[in-house]
Structure formats: structure tokens, C-alpha cells
Design a protein around this motif. Structure first.
Motif, PDB file in Angstrom:
ATOM      1  N   SER A  96     -48.447 -15.353  -3.272  1.00 16.28           N
ATOM      2  CA  SER A  96     -49.281 -15.100  -4.431  1.00 16.28           C
ATOM      3  C   SER A  96     -50.404 -14.135  -4.054  1.00 16.28           C
ATOM      4  CB  SER A  96     -49.861 -16.408  -4.952  1.00 16.28           C
ATOM      5  OG  SER A  96     -50.729 -16.934  -4.000  1.00 16.28           O
ATOM      6  N   ILE A  98     -53.461 -14.474  -4.726  1.00 19.52           N
ATOM      7  CA  ILE A  98     -54.649 -15.207  -4.271  1.00 19.52           C
ATOM      8  C   ILE A  98     -54.614 -15.388  -2.771  1.00 19.52           C
ATOM      9  CG2 ILE A  98     -55.867 -17.388  -4.459  1.00 19.52           C
ATOM     10  CD1 ILE A  98     -54.860 -17.604  -7.280  1.00 19.52           C
ATOM     11  N   LEU A 106     -60.448 -14.160   4.967  1.00 22.34           N
ATOM     12  CA  LEU A 106     -60.589 -15.235   5.946  1.00 22.34           C
ATOM     13  C   LEU A 106     -60.223 -14.833   7.363  1.00 22.34           C
ATOM     14  CD1 LEU A 106     -59.314 -18.307   3.979  1.00 22.34           C
ATOM     15  CD2 LEU A 106     -61.546 -18.018   4.984  1.00 22.34           C
TER      16      LEU A 106
ATOM     17  N   LYS B  64     -75.361 -22.991  10.330  1.00 23.39           N
ATOM     18  CA  LYS B  64     -74.085 -23.663  10.584  1.00 23.39           C
ATOM     19  C   LYS B  64     -73.571 -24.364   9.337  1.00 23.39           C
ATOM     20  CE  LYS B  64     -74.823 -24.191  15.458  1.00 23.39           C
ATOM     21  NZ  LYS B  64     -75.096 -25.047  16.588  1.00 23.39           N
ATOM     22  N   PHE B  71     -66.810 -21.669   4.308  1.00 22.59           N
ATOM     23  CA  PHE B  71     -65.407 -21.783   4.720  1.00 22.59           C
ATOM     24  C   PHE B  71     -64.649 -22.739   3.804  1.00 22.59           C
ATOM     25  CE2 PHE B  71     -65.761 -19.558   8.748  1.00 22.59           C
ATOM     26  CZ  PHE B  71     -64.457 -19.167   8.948  1.00 22.59           C
ATOM     27  N   LEU B  74     -64.010 -21.283   0.432  1.00 27.72           N
ATOM     28  CA  LEU B  74     -62.963 -20.253   0.421  1.00 27.72           C
ATOM     29  C   LEU B  74     -61.580 -20.848   0.633  1.00 27.72           C
ATOM     30  CD1 LEU B  74     -64.454 -17.263   2.385  1.00 27.72           C
ATOM     31  CD2 LEU B  74     -63.502 -17.208   0.119  1.00 27.72           C
ATOM     32  N   THR B  75     -61.458 -21.756   1.634  1.00 28.61           N
ATOM     33  CA  THR B  75     -60.110 -22.174   2.031  1.00 28.61           C
ATOM     34  C   THR B  75     -59.519 -23.230   1.115  1.00 28.61           C
ATOM     35  OG1 THR B  75     -61.142 -23.736   3.538  1.00 28.61           O
ATOM     36  CG2 THR B  75     -60.408 -21.661   4.451  1.00 28.61           C
ATOM     37  N   ILE B  78     -57.676 -21.912  -2.031  1.00 31.97           N
ATOM     38  CA  ILE B  78     -56.508 -21.109  -1.667  1.00 31.97           C
ATOM     39  C   ILE B  78     -55.359 -22.003  -1.223  1.00 31.97           C
ATOM     40  CG2 ILE B  78     -55.654 -19.431  -0.013  1.00 31.97           C
ATOM     41  CD1 ILE B  78     -58.371 -18.138  -0.059  1.00 31.97           C
ATOM     42  N   ASN B  81     -53.826 -23.841  -4.066  1.00 30.01           N
ATOM     43  CA  ASN B  81     -53.032 -22.918  -4.883  1.00 30.01           C
ATOM     44  C   ASN B  81     -51.657 -22.729  -4.274  1.00 30.01           C
ATOM     45  OD1 ASN B  81     -52.296 -20.744  -6.604  1.00 30.01           O
ATOM     46  ND2 ASN B  81     -52.934 -19.330  -5.014  1.00 30.01           N
ATOM     47  N   VAL B  82     -51.637 -22.542  -2.935  1.00 36.20           N
ATOM     48  CA  VAL B  82     -50.361 -22.335  -2.258  1.00 36.20           C
ATOM     49  C   VAL B  82     -49.481 -23.573  -2.373  1.00 36.20           C
ATOM     50  CG1 VAL B  82     -49.320 -21.896  -0.037  1.00 36.20           C
ATOM     51  CG2 VAL B  82     -51.313 -20.628  -0.710  1.00 36.20           C
ATOM     52  N   ARG B  85     -48.020 -23.786  -5.879  1.00 41.70           N
ATOM     53  CA  ARG B  85     -46.930 -22.824  -6.085  1.00 41.70           C
ATOM     54  C   ARG B  85     -45.656 -23.301  -5.406  1.00 41.70           C
ATOM     55  NH1 ARG B  85     -47.911 -17.343  -7.735  1.00 41.70           N
ATOM     56  NH2 ARG B  85     -45.997 -16.738  -6.689  1.00 41.70           N
ATOM     57  N   GLU B 110     -40.713 -11.799 -15.685  1.00 41.41           N
ATOM     58  CA  GLU B 110     -40.392 -10.874 -14.599  1.00 41.41           C
ATOM     59  C   GLU B 110     -38.884 -10.709 -14.447  1.00 41.41           C
ATOM     60  OE1 GLU B 110     -42.038 -11.540 -10.551  1.00 41.41           O
ATOM     61  OE2 GLU B 110     -43.913 -11.153 -11.610  1.00 41.41           O
TER      62      GLU B 110
END
Lengths: 232, 121, 87, 123
Positions: A96, A98, A106, B64, B71, B74-75, B78, B81-82, B85, B110
Motif C-alpha cells: 500500500s 501508506i 521510518l 527521549k 515513533f 508513526l509506526t 502503519i 494498516n498493513v 490489508r 482496478e
């Protein structure tokens, strides 16, 4: 037949282990070796983290052997998987957007974290092995985000061999200038607890970190690039 | 007790309460997608609250804690999401109350486009 | 003293979860679940290392044992499954 | 006999080793055998680290606050097992990777991972 043999084996092992367990007493005082390390390390090696000083200086030869074992493992893996097929663009496997964007943010952050961990190895928990593992994880993330990405083998080999070379060179410098192989007192020890202190320990641990990181990345990269075919 | 410490402790308490609510929601949600959503959203928020509380308690460790917060922020989304999917691709069934499935529609569109292109050429 | 008791309870809970995961990893029929159970063992082992006052080992175990080894198992399983599909 | 956390960790390490040993000898698939050996590895590491623990002490890192140069002798634990385990984990990773790659190659040549099928040198 086989099962009964297995049960006898496990029981023998358990009995042997029970011997250790039943005689174990929680100690109140340090034993001789640990007492020597704990009390003399700050004046001899000058690192705030005693474990780092043991890994790099007192047991430096062990670490050299350990890095050699890991290098041999990488070498053998590369040798076994040497017949790589042509890089097939796998269009079915699509990640994806994202994940791709997130990996772009990262991966540099993880690399910097790894470098931070092994540069501060003599002050805080952490060091070359941990930092190298974090760098390897960053490469894993890169490959997860885009499995068809080509990570340069040449660059990894260069980093790996150069850091290994300088590791040994510093060790021999210790033999010439200071007391013995891998002695850290080739530089002044400095003030305990500051970043530039403990002689050569930060330098050696940084080289170990780069080496371990390159080796782990090499293993993962080699396995990722292999496509199994019917021919051997 | 310092006023900063009281603020920090209450922040940590709020964070752990959010996590508690999330763990209750984890049991109540009907299918995998809702569960992942509950877990990610609430755990990210709770980590942010706990870290802000720690910053109040120990201001000298600001860098720190802020890095940890960044972190996680952000992680965590993601990775969830993975995971989502992957489970969608594997064919994990949706809850019966689901109204819309955008990812499936996109994939079908698609596929249709690809077939059309092949047909015209 | 209270802290000691809390540590004791925590480590017993961790140990029970780890032993259950280990038994599951050995007896389970699914390889993927077994790999995940091994990852859980490594992750909780890193917590136990932290409780035994060895943060260096905890960091190494968390990064290598729980992260990279699990990934390696998964990528090898994927390669093998891919060849099965191609046949 | 009082129960302390290092005793529980020692017990945990021993039982993990036994479970790993049982798995390595009883399972049939090569991947599962490697997995069991990895459990065995974790058990050994837990055992060695627990041997170095001293009751109520902290990590041997001088931070100038709790642990200083003067009192490190009395408040820090044994650092030697930690240094040993640190290298053991990394070597364990290398060995696991090597075994997995050999398993991959075996599968490529024999099209199976069942240990009973490999009977080339058995008669």
C-alpha cells in the motif's frame, strides 16, 4: 520404541537439571571475578557501562571470535544461495502507498537510532550488537515496503570488510601502544560518563555495530533475493 | 508533592483508562477489522497520554519521551494498516452490519480498468 | 517489600504465559502459529531480562529474538509456499 | 526456602529447555525442529542471566545517581553472564539463519520437509 527412548532422555536431562536447581541459592555477595570487574573497571577501562567494558576490552577476543562466526554464517549463506535467478518483478505483490511512504520516513529514523545506540554504548544500555540489530531491522522494513528493491551488495560488503579491518587494526594498535591486544588505553580515558571517554571502546563498538548491521542486512537481503527454482 | 507531578500522574492515569476502555472494546467488537481499529487508535492515544505525563514528571528526559511518542505515532497506524490489508486480501469475513467496503470496490475497479485496456488493444 | 511482591507476581504471570506459548509452539499443527508463539516467548523473555536487571540483554533479545528471527522464519515459509504455488 | 524472582527465572529457563528438547526430538518438520531449537536457545539465555542476579541490586551501569564509582561494589549485579548472553543471542541468530537456509535448500532438492523422508545415508 522411539518415544520411550525420548522420554528416558528428557527425564535424564530433567534429573540433571534438577540437581542444579535444588542446590541453587540466591547469592548475597558478588563472586571473585564479578567483584574484580565491578570495582576495578571504572579506573582501568573507564566506561560507565561495565557490561560494555567486559564485552569490548576484557573479553575482546571472544567478541572478535563472535563477529567472525557471524561473518562466516553470512558468507556461507551467500555461498549456498549463489545461483540467483533474474530479478523478477513480482507485480502481484503490491504494497500500500501508506506503507511505502511510512517506510521512507521510518528507515532513516531507525538508522539514526541504531547509530545512536552504538555510539552511546559505553554510557547507556546498548552497544554494537543492539545497534547493529536495529540497523538490520531498518533494512528489513525497507525490503518489506518494496520487495523488489535492490539493496547494494557491494556497499554492504564494503562496510562489513572495512569495519572488520579497522577493528583488527585498533586491536593491534593496542598491542603496540598499550598493554595488549584490543587494549582500550590507546586514547586517554577521559572523564567517566562523558561521550568521549573510555579510550577506544566507543570506536571499537561503533565498528562492531557497523559490522553486525551489515552482516544481518546481508543475510536478509540474500534470502530475499533468492527465488526457488527446480534446478539446483 | 509538586504540581507538575500531579499533572503528570493524572495524565498517566488518563492514558491507562483509555487503554482499559480499548481492551473492553476489543471484546465487544464484532469482527477483526473493528478490533484492529479499536486496538490501534486507543493504544496510540494512550501511549501519547502516558508519555506526556512522563514528560511532566521528568522534564529532563523530554527528548527521549518525545522520540518514543513520535515513533509510536508513526509506526502503530502503519502496522495496523498493513495487518488490515493482509486480512482483507486473505478474505477475512466482514461483520454483517458492515455497510461499505471501499477497498474491495477499488480493487474491482482496478481489475475492470485492466480488462478494458486489454480488450481495446 | 511491596515492590518485591509485585515483581514476584509479575514474573510468575510472565512465566506461565511463556510456558503456555512454548507448549503451544511444540504441539500446534499450524507452523505459522508456532512461529508467532516463539516470537511471544522471545518478547516476554526480554521483559524478564529487564526485571533481572540486565537491560543490555533485554535490548538484544527484543531486537534480534523477537524481531529478526520471526521475520526470517516467515520469509522462509513464504519462499517455500511460493514454490508450492508455482508447481 | 524463600521464593525469589531469579529462582523462578531459573525454573522457567530449565522448563523451556526441556520443552525445546522434546520438540526437537519429536517433531517431523524441519522448520518446526529449528523452531524448537530456538526455544531451547531462549531457555539457555534465561537460565544464564538468572544465575548472575543478586537480590535487590540493579544493573552495573554507573549513572552517578543510584550507582556511583564508590558503591558499585555493593549495589550492582554480576556483569559477566550478561556479557556472555549478549554474544550468545547474536550467534544464535546467525546459526538459526544458517539452518533455515539449509532447510530451504533441502526443500529445493527433495520437495519435502519431512525428516523421515531423508533416508539417503540410512540402510
Amino acid at each position: 520404541m522411539r518415544n520411550s527412548f525420548l522420554i528416558i532422555l528428557i527425564a535424564a536431562f530433567a534429573w540433571f537439571m534438577y540437581d542444579i536447581f535444588s542446590e541453587y541459592q540466591t547469592q548475597e555477595q558478588l563472586n571473585k571475578t564479578a567483584a574484580y570487574y565491578n570495582s576495578n573497571e571504572p579506573s582501568e577501562a573507564g566506561a560507565a557501562n561495565v557490561v560494555t567494558a567486559i564485552v569490548v576490552t576484557y573479553r575482546g577476543l571472544d567478541t572478535l571470535g563472535e563477529v567472525t562466526v557471524l561473518f562466516l554464517a553470512t558468507l556461507i549463506i551467500g555461498f549456498i544461495l549463489k545461483n540467483k535467478a533474474e530479478k523478477i518483478i513480482d507485480s502481484k505483490y503490491k504494497t500500500s502507498e501508506i506503507l511505502e511512504t511510512g517506510a521512507k520516513v521510518l528507515v532513516p529514523g531507525s538508522l539514526i537510532l541504531g547509530v545512536y545506540i552504538f555510539i552511546n554504548g559505553h554510557l547507556t544500555p546498548g552497544g554494537g550488537f543492539q545497534g547493529g540489530a536495529v540497523i538490520g531491522s531498518a533494512i528489513v522494513l525497507l525490503l518489506l515496503a518494496d520487495p523488489n528493491k535492490i539493496v547494494s551488495h557491494k556497499l554492504m560488503n564494503f562496510i562489513e570488510s572495512t569495519s572488520g579491518f579497522f577493528y583488527v587494526v585498533i586491536g593491534i594498535l593496542g598491542l603496540i601502544i598499550a598493554g595488549g591486544f584490543l587494549d582500550n588505553r590507546i586514547f586517554p580515558l577521559g572523564k567517566l560518563g562523558s561521550l568521549i571517554s573510555a579510550g577506544a571502546i566507543p570506536l571499537i563498538y561503533s565498528f562492531i555495530g557497523l559490522k553486525v548491521g551489515a552482516e544481518i542486512s546481508g543475510i536478509v537481503n540474500n534470502i530475499n533475493e533468492t527465488e526457488l527454482t527446480d534446478k539446483l | 508533592m509538586d504540581i507538575l507531578q500531579i499533572i503528570g500522574a493524572s495524565m498517566v492515569l488518563i492514558g491507562s483508562l483509555v487503554l482499559l476502555i480499548a481492551s473492553i472494546g476489543l471484546h465487544r467488537m464484532p469482527d477483526a477489522y473493528n478490533r484492529i481499529q479499536v486496538g490501534t487508535k486507543a493504544s496510540t492515544m494512550s501511549v501519547v497520554f502516558v508519555m506526556i505525563g512522563f514528560i511532566f514528571i521528568l522534564p529532563s528526559w523530554f527528548g527521549k519521551f518525545f522520540t518514543i511518542m513520535l515513533f509510536v505515532m508513526l509506526t502503530n497506524p502503519i502496522s495496523s494498516n498493513v495487518l488490515m490489508r493482509a486480512s482483507h486480501k486473505k478474505g477475512e469475513p466482514l461483520s454483517s452490519k458492515t455497510v461499505i467496503d471501499n477497498l474491495k470496490e477499488d480493487e474491482e475497479k482496478e481489475e475492470l480498468n485492466k480488462n478494458n485496456e486489454n480488450g481495446t488493444f | 517489600m511491596k515492590m518485591e511482591l509485585f515483581k514476584l507476581i509479575l514474573i510468575i504471570v510472565l512465566a506461565v504465559i511463556m510456558l503456555a506459548s512454548a507448549v503451544y509452539a511444540v504441539v500446534s499443527k499450524k507452523t505459522v502459529s508456532a512461529v508467532l508463539a516463539t516470537g511471544v516467548i522471545s518478547l516476554l523473555a526480554s521483559v524478564i531480562f529487564l526485571m533481572l536487571a540486565s537491560p543490555d540483554v533485554a535490548m538484544t533479545e527484543a531486537a534480534i529474538g523477537a524481531g529478526l528471527t520471526t521475520f526470517l522464519f516467515f520469509i522462509i515459509i513464504r519462499k517455500i509456499e511460493k514454490q508450492d504455488d508455482a508447481k | 526456602m524463600t521464593i525469589t524472582i531469579d529462582k523462578i527465572a531459573l525454573f522457567l529457563g530449565i522448563v523451556l529447555m526441556l520443552i525445546g528438547l522434546y520438540g526437537a526430538f519429536s517433531l517431523k518438520s524441519i522448520i518446526r525442529i529449528i523452531l524448537s531449537l530456538s526455544i531451547f536457545d531462549t531457555g539457555i539465555n534465561v537460565l544464564i542471566v538468572s544465575l548472575g542476579y543478586l537480590k535487590g541490586r540493579t544493573a552495573p551501569i554507573i549513572d552517578g545517581d543510584k550507582v556511583t564509582v564508590e558503591n558499585i561494589f555493593n549495589v550492582a549485579i554480576d556483569p559477566v553472564p550478561q556479557a556472555l548472553v549478549l554474544t550468545a543471542i547474536v550467534i544464535g541468530f546467525g546459526v538459526t539463519a544458517l539452518m533455515l537456509v539449509y532447510a530451504l535448500k533441502l526443500y529445493q532438492s527433495k520437495k519435502t520437509l519431512d525428516i523421515n523422508q531423508f533416508s539417503d545415508l540410512k540402510w
